[in-house]
Scaffold this motif. Structure first.
Motif, short mmCIF file in Angstrom:
data_model
loop_
_atom_site.label_atom_id
_atom_site.label_comp_id
_atom_site.label_asym_id
_atom_site.label_seq_id
_atom_site.Cartn_x
_atom_site.Cartn_y
_atom_site.Cartn_z
N GLU A 1 -25.72 -4.32 26.74
CA GLU A 1 -26.85 -3.68 26.07
C GLU A 1 -27.63 -2.80 27.05
O GLU A 1 -28.13 -1.73 26.66
N TYR A 2 -27.72 -3.23 28.30
CA TYR A 2 -28.39 -2.42 29.30
C TYR A 2 -27.62 -1.11 29.53
O TYR A 2 -28.23 -0.04 29.62
N ASN A 3 -26.29 -1.20 29.61
CA ASN A 3 -25.48 0.01 29.80
C ASN A 3 -25.64 0.97 28.62
O ASN A 3 -25.65 2.19 28.81
N GLN A 4 -25.77 0.43 27.41
CA GLN A 4 -26.01 1.27 26.24
C GLN A 4 -27.38 1.96 26.37
O GLN A 4 -27.52 3.14 26.03
N PHE A 5 -28.36 1.20 26.84
CA PHE A 5 -29.70 1.77 27.05
C PHE A 5 -29.65 2.90 28.08
O PHE A 5 -30.24 3.96 27.88
N VAL A 6 -28.93 2.68 29.18
CA VAL A 6 -28.81 3.69 30.22
C VAL A 6 -28.10 4.93 29.67
O VAL A 6 -28.48 6.06 29.96
#
Length: 549
Positions: free
Chosen positions: A291-296
Motif C-alpha cells: 500500500e505504501y508503494n501504491q501511495f508513492v
C-alpha cells in the motif's frame, strides 16, 4: 598570530568533536584552507573535513541558489572590511537535499590588523529538538539519537506513532495553555501503560512515538494502542468531558525499515499514521509495504502530471474511438478519450490517473486542454464528413468548479463549429446530488444547441431522476452492463426494457462494449441507435480515425 596557531585551532576542533552536536570550523584567510569538525562529513556532502581553495570547494556542497550570497558575505571577511560573519543559508546533505544552517564566525587579525583567520560555529536551524519541555519527554532529536546507536541486525520490535485527532480544535476552542495541558496528560496516559523497556518521545506538534526494540510484535503494538486509548478515555471522563478527543496510531514493524535509517522510520510511520486518520480516525493502521508503494506511485504520477501541465501538457494525449450509427450504417461520431504517458513511455490507465486529476483539482486545466483538442479534431474530421460529431467527457470537477460552459461556447465559435457538432458526456456516478450549478450548466448547453449525453448508465447509482432533471439527448449504456446482457437472459431483458423506456421519452441510446460480430448481432436485436466498441475501432490518435473515414 602565527601559522602554528592554525594547527592548534585544528587540534582544538578535533578534541571537541565528540562533545558537540554543532560544527566548529577555522578558515585560514591567508593560505586559503579550511578545517571543520569531522562529524560534519556524516551529515553534509563535504569532500573531506579539511580542504583548500575554500570558496571553490564550497560550491560543491552549498545549495546553488545560496552560493553567491555566501561569497558576497565572505569577501568582507577576506578583505578585512568586516569582523563578524553571520549568515543563514543552505548546505547539501549526503542525499543532496538542502539543509538550513546558521554559520557564525569572528575574524582574527594579525599584529598589523590584517585578517588572518575566520573561526566560528555552524548549527542547523531546523534541527530536531532533543527534548520537549511541555510534555517532559525527549523530542524528535532524542529519537534520532536512539536509533543511531542501536544495531538492528536480528532485532525485533515496533514503532508506534500516535497522533491526537483534531488537536487544532482543542487549541482553538480552549486556548494554547489548555492544549499544552492536554499534551502533558496524554503523555502521562501513554507512559502509564508502557512496558519498562519501551521508550516514549514527543514527535512534532501533537504526535508521540513509542519505540520498542526488545521483541515487541505488531499485536503487542496494537494492544498497547488500545490500552492508551482506554486510559485517555478515562482521563476525559475524569475531566468532566470538558474536551473530548481521540487518538489514531500508525504501527510499524522495525523490520520494514530495511536500511534502519531515521528518515526511513519517520517517512514510513508518517504514512501509517496518515492512513489511520484517512480511514476515519480513532483507530490504528499497520504499515503495509504494498500500500505504501501504491501511495508513492500515486505521488510520483501526480508530480509527473503537474510537470506535464507546466510543460504545455507534454505526455497527455487525446485519443478518439468511433461510434457507429445503426440507422445510417456508418461512423458518424467519435468519443474523445484522455490518455497519459510517462516520460519513460509507460501508458497509465485512465482508471488510475483520472481520479487523481479530480482529487487534486488538476482536472480543470487538463479538461480545458482536452476540450480544445476535441474541437480541433472535430473541425479536421468535418473536412472529411461534414456532419461528423465529437463527444467530450466532462468531469464533475470542471462543471462544479470552473466556468466550463463559457469555455465550450467560446471554443465552438473559435473553431467555427456548429454547436450540434459537440456532445458533452457526463458520468452519472459523478453527480450523486444535483445542485443548482449543475442544472444551470445543463440548461445552458441546451439553450446553445450543444447536445448532452449521460455516460455509464446502468452502473453506480442509476438514478433515473437525472433523465428528468438534465434532459440529455443520448443515454450511453456502460460496457459492464453490456457484458452482463450478453451473458445473462435476465440482464438482457432488463436492457431491452431500458431501451424501450428511453425511446418512449424521445431520447437516443448508445451501447458501449461491443467487441465481436456476435456481440453486434445480439445488441442490434434490442434496437439501440448507436454502437461503440472495439468491433468498430479501438481508441487511438486522430490519424487512425481519419484513415478509417
Amino acid at each position: 598570530m602565527s601559522v602554528e596557531s592554525y594547527e592548534s585551532v585544528k587540534e582544538t576542533i578535533d578534541l571537541l568533536n565528540p562533545c558537540m552536536d554543532d560544527y566548529l570550523y577555522v578558515y585560514d584567510l591567508k593560505e586559503d584552507r579550511y578545517k571543520i569538525s569531522e562529524h560534519a562529513m556524516e551529515r553534509f556532502n563535504l569532500p573531506c573535513s579539511e580542504f583548500q581553495k575554500v570558496l571553490e570547494t564550497h560550491k560543491k556542497f552549498v545549495f546553488e541558489a545560496d552560493y553567491q550570497l555566501l561569497v558576497d558575505d565572505l569577501e568582507g571577511c577576506i578583505n578585512g572590511t568586516v569582523d563578524f560573519h553571520n549568515l543563514k543559508y543552505r548546505w547539501l546533505n549526503r542525499a543532496l537535499q538542502p539543509v538550513w544552517i546558521n554559520c557564525r564566525g569572528r575574524v582574527i587579525r594579525d599584529e598589523k590588523g590584517s585578517p588572518l583567520y575566520l573561526i566560528g560555529c555552524i548549527n542547523e536551524i531546523g534541527k530536531k529538538p532533543q527534548a520537549d519541555n511541555e510534555s517532559g519527554l525527549m523530542g524528535e532529536g532524542g529519537l534520532w539519537n536512539e536509533l543511531q546507536k542501536v544495531s538492528f541486525e536480528g532485532r525485533k520490535g515496533f514503532l508506534l506513532r500516535i497522533g491526537i485527532d483534531n488537536f487544532k480544535d482543542v487549541n482553538e476552542s480552549r486556548g494554547m495553555q489548555y492544549g499544552n495541558m492536554i499534551l502533558r496528560r496524554t503523555a502521562e496516559c501513554i507512559s502509564d501503560v508502557m512496558r519498562p523497556q519501551q521508550m516514549l518521545f514527543r514527535f512534532e506538534a501533537d504526535e508521540y512515538v513509542v519505540l520498542d526494540l526488545n521483541g515487541g510484535t505488531i499485536q503487542d503494538a496494537d494492544f498497547l494502542y488500545q490500552k492508551i486509548s482506554w486510559t485517555v478515555n478515562s482521563f476525559i471522563e475524569e475531566n468532566g468531558y470538558e474536551v473530548f478527543y481521540t487518538l489514531s496510531a500508525g504501527i510499524l514493524d522495525i523490520a520494514e525499515a530495511e536500511d534502519n535509517n531515521y528518515e526511513t522510520f519517520a517517512r514510513l510511520s508518517e504514512f501509517a499514521l496518515r492512513q489511520a486518520k484517512l480511514s476515519g480516525r480513532n483507530k490504528s493502521y499497520v504499515f503495509n509495504m504494498d500500500e505504501y508503494n501504491q501511495f508513492v506511485r500515486r505521488r510520483e504520477l501526480l508530480r509527473m502530471m503537474r510537470r506535464s501541465i507546466r510543460n504545455r501538457f507534454e505526455g497527455f494525449e487525446a485519443y478518439f474511438q468511433p461510434i457507429y450509427d445503426l440507422q445510417r450504417k456508418e461512423i458518424i461520431c467519435a468519443e474523445t478519450l484522455l490518455r497519459f504517458r510517462t516520460p519513460l513511455g509507460e501508458m497509465i490507465s485512465p482508471v488510475e490517473f483520472i481520479p487523481m486529476l479530480e482529487e487534486s483539482g488538476l482536472m480543470i486545466p487538463v479538461g480545458k486542454w482536452v476540450l480544445q483538442r476535441a474541437m480541433e479534431a472535430c473541425y479536421e474530421l468535418q473536412q472529411k464528413k461534414k456532419d461528423f460529431r465529437v463527444t467530450v467527457n466532462l468531469s464533475y470537477v470542471q462543471v462544479l468548479k470552473s466556468n466550463v460552459l463559457t469555455e465550450i461556447l467560446r471554443g465552438v465559435e473559435e473553431h467555427r463549429l456548429r454547436p450540434g457538432s459537440l456532445i458533452m458526456e457526463l458520468t452519472e456516478s459523478g453527480f450523486i446530488e444535483s445542485n443548482e450549478n449543475f442544472i444551470n450548466f445543463c440548461q445552458g448547453l441546451k439553450e446553445n444547441g450543444v447536445a448532452l449525453a449521460l455516460d455509464d448508465f446502468g452502473t453506480g447509482y442509476s438514478n433515473f431522476h437525472y433523465i428528468n432533471e438534465i434532459s440529455p439527448n443520448i443515454i450511453k449504456i456502460d460496457r459492464g452492463f453490456t457484458l452482463k446482457a450478453l451473458k445473462d437472459g435476465y440482464d438482457r431483458n432488463l436492457l431491452r426494457h431500458m431501451i424501450d423506456m428511453i425511446h418512449d421519452v424521445n431520447l437516443q441510446i448508445c451501447i458501449e462494449g461491443v467487441e465481436t460480430q456476435e456481440d453486434l448481432d445480439s445488441m442490434c436485436e434490442l434496437g439501440p441507435d448507436y454502437i461503440q466498441g472495439y468491433f468498430f475501432g479501438k481508441p487511438g490518435p486522430i490519424e487512425n480515425l481519419l484513415d478509417l473515414l
